[in-house]
Design a protein around this motif. Structure first.
Motif, PDB file in Angstrom:
ATOM      1  N   THR A  89       0.630  -1.379   0.048  1.00  0.00           N
ATOM      2  CA  THR A  89       0.157   0.053   0.058  1.00  0.00           C
ATOM      3  C   THR A  89       0.550   0.789  -0.590  1.00  0.00           C
ATOM      4  O   THR A  89       0.662   2.091  -1.040  1.00  0.00           O
ATOM      5  CB  THR A  89      -1.369  -0.418   1.515  1.00  0.00           C
ATOM      6  OG1 THR A  89      -2.247  -0.928   1.564  1.00  0.00           O
ATOM      7  CG2 THR A  89      -1.520   1.555   1.312  1.00  0.00           C
ATOM      8  N   ALA A  90       1.585   1.689   1.205  1.00  0.00           N
ATOM      9  CA  ALA A  90       2.784   2.797   1.302  1.00  0.00           C
ATOM     10  C   ALA A  90       3.636   2.557  -0.232  1.00  0.00           C
ATOM     11  O   ALA A  90       3.958   3.741  -0.575  1.00  0.00           O
ATOM     12  CB  ALA A  90       3.424   2.636   2.560  1.00  0.00           C
ATOM     13  N   VAL A  91       4.335   1.876  -0.386  1.00  0.00           N
ATOM     14  CA  VAL A  91       5.269   1.922  -1.365  1.00  0.00           C
ATOM     15  C   VAL A  91       4.508   1.118  -2.305  1.00  0.00           C
ATOM     16  O   VAL A  91       4.854   2.253  -3.539  1.00  0.00           O
ATOM     17  CB  VAL A  91       6.524   0.588  -1.072  1.00  0.00           C
ATOM     18  CG1 VAL A  91       7.587   0.728  -2.150  1.00  0.00           C
ATOM     19  CG2 VAL A  91       7.056   1.144   0.515  1.00  0.00           C
ATOM     20  N   ASP A  92       3.887   0.379  -3.353  1.00  0.00           N
ATOM     21  CA  ASP A  92       3.468   0.027  -4.267  1.00  0.00           C
ATOM     22  C   ASP A  92       2.511   0.775  -5.061  1.00  0.00           C
ATOM     23  O   ASP A  92       2.545   1.118  -6.028  1.00  0.00           O
ATOM     24  CB  ASP A  92       2.929  -1.302  -4.855  1.00  0.00           C
ATOM     25  CG  ASP A  92       4.568  -2.524  -4.842  1.00  0.00           C
ATOM     26  OD1 ASP A  92       5.901  -1.807  -4.930  1.00  0.00           O
ATOM     27  OD2 ASP A  92       4.728  -3.497  -4.468  1.00  0.00           O
ATOM     28  N   GLY A  93       2.112   1.558  -4.284  1.00  0.00           N
ATOM     29  CA  GLY A  93       0.700   2.404  -4.225  1.00  0.00           C
ATOM     30  C   GLY A  93      -0.352   2.014  -4.668  1.00  0.00           C
ATOM     31  O   GLY A  93      -1.116   2.453  -5.338  1.00  0.00           O
ATOM     32  N   ILE A  94      -0.641   0.315  -4.565  1.00  0.00           N
ATOM     33  CA  ILE A  94      -2.045  -0.582  -4.726  1.00  0.00           C
ATOM     34  C   ILE A  94      -2.794   0.482  -2.913  1.00  0.00           C
ATOM     35  O   ILE A  94      -3.029  -0.446  -2.701  1.00  0.00           O
ATOM     36  CB  ILE A  94      -1.724  -1.507  -4.628  1.00  0.00           C
ATOM     37  CG1 ILE A  94      -0.276  -2.302  -5.602  1.00  0.00           C
ATOM     38  CG2 ILE A  94      -2.852  -2.346  -5.355  1.00  0.00           C
ATOM     39  CD1 ILE A  94      -0.224  -3.580  -6.094  1.00  0.00           C
ATOM     40  N   ARG A  95      -3.792   1.432  -3.656  1.00  0.00           N
ATOM     41  CA  ARG A  95      -4.709   1.554  -2.476  1.00  0.00           C
ATOM     42  C   ARG A  95      -5.959   0.754  -2.193  1.00  0.00           C
ATOM     43  O   ARG A  95      -6.561   0.368  -3.274  1.00  0.00           O
ATOM     44  CB  ARG A  95      -4.815   3.232  -2.946  1.00  0.00           C
ATOM     45  CG  ARG A  95      -4.068   4.313  -2.712  1.00  0.00           C
ATOM     46  CD  ARG A  95      -3.438   4.005  -1.300  1.00  0.00           C
ATOM     47  NE  ARG A  95      -2.851   5.450  -1.083  1.00  0.00           N
ATOM     48  CZ  ARG A  95      -0.840   5.026  -1.507  1.00  0.00           C
ATOM     49  NH1 ARG A  95      -0.579   3.789  -1.226  1.00  0.00           N
ATOM     50  NH2 ARG A  95      -0.426   6.543  -0.970  1.00  0.00           N
ATOM     51  N   PRO A  96      -6.506   0.897  -1.133  1.00  0.00           N
ATOM     52  CA  PRO A  96      -7.148  -0.264  -1.273  1.00  0.00           C
ATOM     53  C   PRO A  96      -8.306   0.850  -1.518  1.00  0.00           C
ATOM     54  O   PRO A  96      -8.824   2.689  -1.087  1.00  0.00           O
ATOM     55  CB  PRO A  96      -7.703  -0.690   0.761  1.00  0.00           C
ATOM     56  CG  PRO A  96      -6.756   1.160   1.294  1.00  0.00           C
ATOM     57  CD  PRO A  96      -5.822   0.949   0.337  1.00  0.00           C
ATOM     58  N   THR A  97     -10.163   0.514  -1.510  1.00  0.00           N
ATOM     59  CA  THR A  97     -10.821   0.989  -1.597  1.00  0.00           C
ATOM     60  C   THR A  97     -12.699   0.754  -0.813  1.00  0.00           C
ATOM     61  O   THR A  97     -12.079   0.047  -0.084  1.00  0.00           O
ATOM     62  CB  THR A  97     -11.368   1.164  -3.228  1.00  0.00           C
ATOM     63  OG1 THR A  97     -12.083  -0.197  -3.359  1.00  0.00           O
ATOM     64  CG2 THR A  97     -10.678   1.294  -4.412  1.00  0.00           C
ATOM     65  N   TRP A  98     -13.583   1.372  -0.969  1.00  0.00           N
ATOM     66  CA  TRP A  98     -14.469   1.493  -0.342  1.00  0.00           C
ATOM     67  C   TRP A  98     -15.482  -0.351  -0.649  1.00  0.00           C
ATOM     68  O   TRP A  98     -15.804  -0.934   0.421  1.00  0.00           O
ATOM     69  CB  TRP A  98     -15.875   2.143  -0.205  1.00  0.00           C
ATOM     70  CG  TRP A  98     -15.548   3.531   0.590  1.00  0.00           C
ATOM     71  CD1 TRP A  98     -15.789   4.630  -0.386  1.00  0.00           C
ATOM     72  CD2 TRP A  98     -15.566   4.054   1.889  1.00  0.00           C
ATOM     73  NE1 TRP A  98     -14.600   5.124   0.441  1.00  0.00           N
ATOM     74  CE2 TRP A  98     -14.859   5.414   1.789  1.00  0.00           C
ATOM     75  CE3 TRP A  98     -15.924   3.107   2.398  1.00  0.00           C
ATOM     76  CZ2 TRP A  98     -14.946   5.740   3.257  1.00  0.00           C
ATOM     77  CZ3 TRP A  98     -15.353   3.525   3.787  1.00  0.00           C
ATOM     78  CH2 TRP A  98     -14.889   5.172   3.893  1.00  0.00           C
ATOM     79  N   ARG A  99     -15.453  -0.275  -1.536  1.00  0.00           N
ATOM     80  CA  ARG A  99     -15.654  -2.220  -2.901  1.00  0.00           C
ATOM     81  C   ARG A  99     -14.498  -2.774  -1.738  1.00  0.00           C
ATOM     82  O   ARG A  99     -14.583  -3.763  -1.610  1.00  0.00           O
ATOM     83  CB  ARG A  99     -15.916  -1.841  -3.763  1.00  0.00           C
ATOM     84  CG  ARG A  99     -16.626  -0.734  -4.258  1.00  0.00           C
ATOM     85  CD  ARG A  99     -17.274  -0.559  -5.969  1.00  0.00           C
ATOM     86  NE  ARG A  99     -18.100  -0.029  -6.353  1.00  0.00           N
ATOM     87  CZ  ARG A  99     -18.495  -0.212  -7.608  1.00  0.00           C
ATOM     88  NH1 ARG A  99     -17.845  -0.844  -8.222  1.00  0.00           N
ATOM     89  NH2 ARG A  99     -19.257   0.210  -8.272  1.00  0.00           N
ATOM     90  N   SER A 100     -13.445  -2.429  -1.656  1.00  0.00           N
ATOM     91  CA  SER A 100     -13.157  -3.733  -1.569  1.00  0.00           C
ATOM     92  C   SER A 100     -12.669  -4.024   0.010  1.00  0.00           C
ATOM     93  O   SER A 100     -12.277  -5.310   0.221  1.00  0.00           O
ATOM     94  CB  SER A 100     -10.315  -3.605  -2.049  1.00  0.00           C
ATOM     95  OG  SER A 100     -10.499  -1.762  -0.710  1.00  0.00           O
ATOM     96  N   ALA A 101     -12.792  -2.648   0.518  1.00  0.00           N
ATOM     97  CA  ALA A 101     -12.499  -3.177   2.240  1.00  0.00           C
ATOM     98  C   ALA A 101     -14.033  -4.138   2.591  1.00  0.00           C
ATOM     99  O   ALA A 101     -13.543  -5.238   2.934  1.00  0.00           O
ATOM    100  CB  ALA A 101     -13.138  -1.572   2.814  1.00  0.00           C
ATOM    101  N   LEU A 102     -15.429  -4.287   1.835  1.00  0.00           N
ATOM    102  CA  LEU A 102     -15.803  -5.050   1.551  1.00  0.00           C
ATOM    103  C   LEU A 102     -16.150  -6.538   0.877  1.00  0.00           C
ATOM    104  O   LEU A 102     -16.567  -6.969   1.526  1.00  0.00           O
ATOM    105  CB  LEU A 102     -17.256  -3.858   1.223  1.00  0.00           C
ATOM    106  CG  LEU A 102     -18.089  -2.993   1.927  1.00  0.00           C
ATOM    107  CD1 LEU A 102     -19.498  -2.570   0.678  1.00  0.00           C
ATOM    108  CD2 LEU A 102     -19.087  -3.042   2.677  1.00  0.00           C
TER     109      LEU A 102
END
Length: 240
Positions: A143-156
């Motif tokens: 997340t912090a290095v590669d920048g693959i950000r979580p989203t609301w949908r991915s949280a669910l």
């Protein structure tokens, strides 16, 4: 004589400190870790170390003749460790979602109240903290290095994944009498589950706790992105 593990002892504090320093190092050196060569070394290295930790555990079971049904790979952190390995190797978004949300959620709970009967310097003490810190680091790195950000949908979706992983664990519990993912009973050592209702009601409460923790993780990422965005705008030179 093996020393028993004591919750919130110096040995526990050392493990938590190692976790905090590891995460801080990834976040602090994220710019350097984004360079292609450094990124490959760090990602593949972390994946290799996580896999090696499980190989070491299986080897320890063999050497000490400690194999048992409890060694089946249905604990949450065992499963998310391998998801983290493949997420680091492939950077596939669906795997990253599991590594970030489910992996960090399970590993943080384990680090806070370890299900560990032996303390420093037993092999299992080192394996426990090494593996769980590695799971957290994998999610943070992606997340912090590669920048693959979580989203609301991915949280669910991650909550659905958590419940999906509970299915084979529950089946294994019914067949073996074990307690994978603590679905059959609370652990005998102190844990966060002690604050919840008796079995089986705490399983329903865990759904709400998991959802809150998942959105807390998402909130941390969103807040960090907002701070970074404001900082970039503040440092942007004014147009002439």
């Amino acid at each position: 004589m093996r020393e028993p593990f004591v919750l919130f002892s110096a040995a526990h504090g050392a493990g938590l400190l190692a976790a905090a320093l590891s995460v801080a190092a990834i976040v602090g050196f994220r710019a350097a870790l984004r360079r292609p060569a450094a990124n490959r070394i760090a990602r593949y290295g972390l994946a290799g170390l996580l896999a090696a930790s499980e190989v070491a555990l299986y080897s320890w079971y063999t050497i000490t003749d400690a194999w048992g049904l409890y060694a089946l790979p249905f604990q949450l952190c065992t499963m998310t460790l391998w998801f983290s390995v493949f997420a680091l190797l492939t950077r596939k978004r669906s795997l990253v979602e599991i590594s970030f949300f489910v992996g960090i959620l399970g590993a943080l709970q384990a680090l806070a109240t370890p299900y560990l009967t032996v303390g420093f310097p037993d092999f299992r003490y080192f394996h426990f903290f090494f593996a769980h810190i590695g799971i957290v680091c994998a999610g943070v790195f992606l997340t912090a290095v590669d920048g693959i950000r979580p989203t609301w949908r991915s949280a669910l979706r991650s909550l659905l994944w958590l419940n999906a992983l509970a299915v084979p664990a529950g089946i294994a519990n019914a067949i073996t009498g074990e307690n994978f993912m603590f679905l059959a009973r609370k652990p005998p050592t102190g844990s966060l589950l002690d604050a919840l209702a008796p079995w089986p009601w705490y399983i329903l409460e865990l759904e709400a706790v998991a959802l809150l923790m998942i959105f807390a993780l998402l909130g941390i990422v969103k807040a960090a992105d907002a701070v970074a965005s404001r900082r970039r705008k503040r440092n942007r030179p004014d147009p002439a």
